[in-house]
Design a protein around this motif. Structure first.
Motif, PDB file in Angstrom:
ATOM      1  N   ASP A   1     -42.517  -3.947 -30.536  1.00 54.86           N
ATOM      2  CA  ASP A   1     -42.201  -3.903 -31.883  1.00 54.86           C
ATOM      3  C   ASP A   1     -41.859  -2.731 -32.267  1.00 54.86           C
ATOM      4  O   ASP A   1     -42.565  -1.554 -32.052  1.00 54.86           O
ATOM      5  N   LYS A   2     -40.602  -2.665 -32.767  1.00 54.73           N
ATOM      6  CA  LYS A   2     -39.857  -1.366 -33.157  1.00 54.73           C
ATOM      7  C   LYS A   2     -40.699  -0.551 -34.209  1.00 54.73           C
ATOM      8  O   LYS A   2     -41.015   0.488 -34.252  1.00 54.73           O
ATOM      9  N   ALA A   3     -41.511  -1.470 -35.172  1.00 60.20           N
ATOM     10  CA  ALA A   3     -42.201  -0.907 -36.220  1.00 60.20           C
ATOM     11  C   ALA A   3     -43.521  -0.191 -35.741  1.00 60.20           C
ATOM     12  O   ALA A   3     -44.037   0.438 -36.502  1.00 60.20           O
ATOM     13  N   GLN A   4     -43.973  -0.668 -34.762  1.00 60.78           N
ATOM     14  CA  GLN A   4     -45.342  -0.023 -33.829  1.00 60.78           C
ATOM     15  C   GLN A   4     -44.742   0.908 -32.922  1.00 60.78           C
ATOM     16  O   GLN A   4     -45.839   1.255 -32.072  1.00 60.78           O
ATOM     17  N   GLY A   5     -43.618   1.424 -33.015  1.00 65.76           N
ATOM     18  CA  GLY A   5     -43.377   2.554 -31.786  1.00 65.76           C
ATOM     19  C   GLY A   5     -44.029   3.748 -31.959  1.00 65.76           C
ATOM     20  O   GLY A   5     -44.566   4.099 -33.205  1.00 65.76           O
ATOM     21  N   ILE A   6     -44.411   4.421 -31.117  1.00 65.69           N
ATOM     22  CA  ILE A   6     -45.113   5.593 -31.081  1.00 65.69           C
ATOM     23  C   ILE A   6     -44.111   6.709 -31.082  1.00 65.69           C
ATOM     24  O   ILE A   6     -43.206   6.974 -30.489  1.00 65.69           O
ATOM     25  N   GLY A   7     -44.549   7.756 -32.271  1.00 68.04           N
ATOM     26  CA  GLY A   7     -43.856   8.907 -32.447  1.00 68.04           C
ATOM     27  C   GLY A   7     -44.390  10.111 -31.790  1.00 68.04           C
ATOM     28  O   GLY A   7     -43.585  10.808 -31.287  1.00 68.04           O
ATOM     29  N   CYS A   8     -45.788  10.424 -31.881  1.00 68.50           N
ATOM     30  CA  CYS A   8     -46.362  11.406 -31.310  1.00 68.50           C
ATOM     31  C   CYS A   8     -47.686  11.060 -30.529  1.00 68.50           C
ATOM     32  O   CYS A   8     -48.284   9.986 -30.843  1.00 68.50           O
TER      33      CYS A   8
END
Length: 407
Positions: A14-21
């Motif tokens: 899910d792109k909306a739950q992608g990890i950024g940091c």
């Protein structure tokens, strides 16, 4: 990959739950798996707190509310506005803050410092419920506003200073314990025709004073590029492929500035001794900078996509790198030779070295059994070949004897 590692990445993509940091830490370093904690920020702005060794979700912190631009601390009134709430809530910095060291009575879990793109800095801490069965909740202890359009952050545990790099505002240093602005940097000097780069800081790293002749300070439990030093010397990478060296004690202007590569600086990773720093760019360029001479001392080739994160092992000469080419790479920092390369199927945004438990390691008995089986098969093949050669040799000799008898 072990079952514990798989449990952290279950579910449909899910792109909306992608990890950024990512932020991994423990009280006593990589050897301490009991106090290891992992924080991950999602694209929606929520932050998940997990036990990386047990694959257990401890808590989730909701996204920060959007802040008004006029309340920004240390930023100019002409700062560009954030286009949407989702972008404003995106977390650009995660840092663990340990209190009390290893003393008795110290909190079992550290506090978590988060900074969003919209300029909301928050400090959360674990607060146990009255009964042990109810678990632990994470409550906000402090919140303050930093300049908007945050691109990167760095935290120094020795001085409790938070460095913030933005697009549109120059480097800012805050006292994380009080939430107060302590240093406002200026950009580089104008060039020969009087032009100055607009503020756009894309990578930050605190540096120990080793490069300037002082002894490094103990950073305690954290690892990575942003958790060592005295809080006075910083290396800043800009979107104009430039590196700037700041010393808070020497003034607001950078003490040195040099160009690197052809794309914006995306990642910085100083080595534990503070003598060198690895620099990555948006074009996949990866080289090491000698902080004593401020000259590039060699690079690593073969990276196809933009670099997103670097991590230097705190105890061994190993550099980990990930990027948009979907490969995790390990290199020897001394020889710059590749040690491992793994294709992970997705565009990667973060990498950290994590404490492990014996259960997370590969089963040595199974590996030894497989090696013994391979050795046994090889010996059987050799024996069969030897027997075949012996028979062929015996047959040919008997034929020769018959021919000599007939003659």
């Amino acid at each position: 990959m072990s079952e514990q590692a798989r449990a952290l990445c279950r579910g449909q993509p899910d792109k909306a739950q992608g990890i950024g940091c990512l932020a991994v830490s423990s009280r006593a370093g990589l050897g301490d798996s009991e106090s290891a904690v992992l924080a991950t920020s999602r694209a929606s702005g929520t932050v998940d707190i997990l036990n990386p060794c047990a694959a257990e979700l401890l808590a989730s912190i909701p996204a920060a509310a959007p802040a008004s631009n006029g309340a920004s601390n240390g930023s100019s009134s002409s700062s560009s506005s954030i286009s949407s709430h989702s972008e404003a809530a995106a977390v650009r910095g995660l840092h663990w803050v340990w209190a009390g060291g290893a003393a008795e009575g110290a909190p079992a879990l550290p506090a978590l410092l988060t900074v969003t793109q919209g300029g909301a800095a928050r400090l959360h801490a674990a607060v146990p419920w009255p009964t042990e069965d109810e678990g632990t909740s994470w409550e906000q202890l402090r919140a303050w506003q930093v300049p908007v359009e945050v691109c990167c952050t760095a935290y120094d545990p020795g001085s409790s200073r938070l460095a913030v790099g933005c697009q549109g505002t120059e480097l800012r240093l805050f006292d994380a314990a009080a939430g107060q602005l302590v240093y406002a940097a200026k950009g580089g000097r104008p060039n020969k025709v009087g032009l100055v780069d607009k503020p756009w800081n894309t990578a930050l790293a605190f540096l120990p004073d080793v490069a300037r002749g002082a002894a490094p300070t103990a950073a305690g439990s954290s690892q990575g590029s942003s958790d060592s030093g005295s809080g006075n010397v910083l290396l800043v990478g800009t979107g104009y492929h430039k590196l700037r060296l700041y010393d808070v004690r020497a003034g607001k202007r950078p003490q040195a500035e040099l160009a690197f590569g052809d794309a914006r600086i995306t990642a910085l990773a100083p080595e534990p001794d503070g003598l060198r720093c690895w620099v990555g760019t948006g074009l996949g360029q990866l080289e090491v900078l000698d902080l004593r001479t401020l000259k590039l001392a060699g690079g690593i080739r073969g990276i196809a996509g933009s670099l997103r994160a670097l991590a230097v092992h705190p105890q061994r000469p190993i550099l980990a790198s990930v990027g948009l080419d979907r490969f995790l790479r390990l290199h020897d920092t001394r020889t710059r030779q590749p040690l491992a390369k793994v294709y992970l199927k997705q565009q990667l945004t973060g990498v950290q070295f994590c404490p492990v438990t014996p259960e997370m390691l590969p089963q040595q008995q199974a590996g030894q059994h497989a090696e013994q089986q391979q050795d046994g098969d090889a010996e059987d093949r050799k024996a069969r070949k030897k027997e075949k050669r012996r028979k062929e040799g015996g047959g040919s000799s008997s034929k020769k004897e018959k021919r000599t008898k007939k003659a």
